[in-house]
Design a protein around this motif. Structure first.
Motif: not given
Length: 145
Positions: A21-22, A56, A93, A95, A97, A99
């Motif tokens: 989702t990123t 982003h 990334n 965080r 999660t 990307t």
């Protein structure tokens, strides 16, 4: 592969179906046989690495619009056309999660001056030469461009 709004939408839908989702949109800016690289500031996530202009994708923004916007914001260069889709790669990334970075060959109105806002250096490189300081994902994109 020719870039259309439909293709860009399909790419994001496929990524979302995979649970990603990123998104990042990236622009391979060429000047004759050279490609523009920018270096991340030392105190940034992945500091010191060389990359292609990228950033982003904002909520509601298309991949193509993000590639244009990020190129303008990071380099001061204006994208006049998004020409080809060069593939994608995934990375972890800051965080923790995943990307997905979507990479596009673009044409800019003029190749200079390059005005950096988020990076500390830029260079024009031969994509078939020695690509020191780039990730494997970026290397693959540049050698296929």
């Amino acid at each position: 592969m020719t870039v259309t709004s439909d293709l860009a939408r399909t790419l994001t839908e496929e990524a979302e179906a995979e649970g990603i989702t990123t998104f990042v949109a990236a622009a391979v800016v060429a000047d004759a046989d050279r490609i523009l690289l920018v270096r991340r500031k030392p105190d940034d996530f992945m500091g010191g690495l060389w990359e292609i202009p990228s950033g982003h994708v904002d909520a509601g923004e298309s991949l193509l619009d993000a590639a244009r916007r990020e190129t303008q914001e990071e380099t001061g260069l204006t994208v006049s056309s998004v020409d080809r889709y060069l593939g994608h790669f995934d990375y972890e990334n800051s965080r923790g999660t995943t990307t997905r970075q979507f990479n596009f060959a673009v044409t800019v109105a003029e190749t200079g001056p390059v005005i950096l806002t988020e990076h500390d250096l830029h260079q024009w490189v031969n994509p078939t030469g020695d690509l020191q300081g780039v990730t494997d994902g970026v290397r693959k994109v540049l050698t296929s461009a």
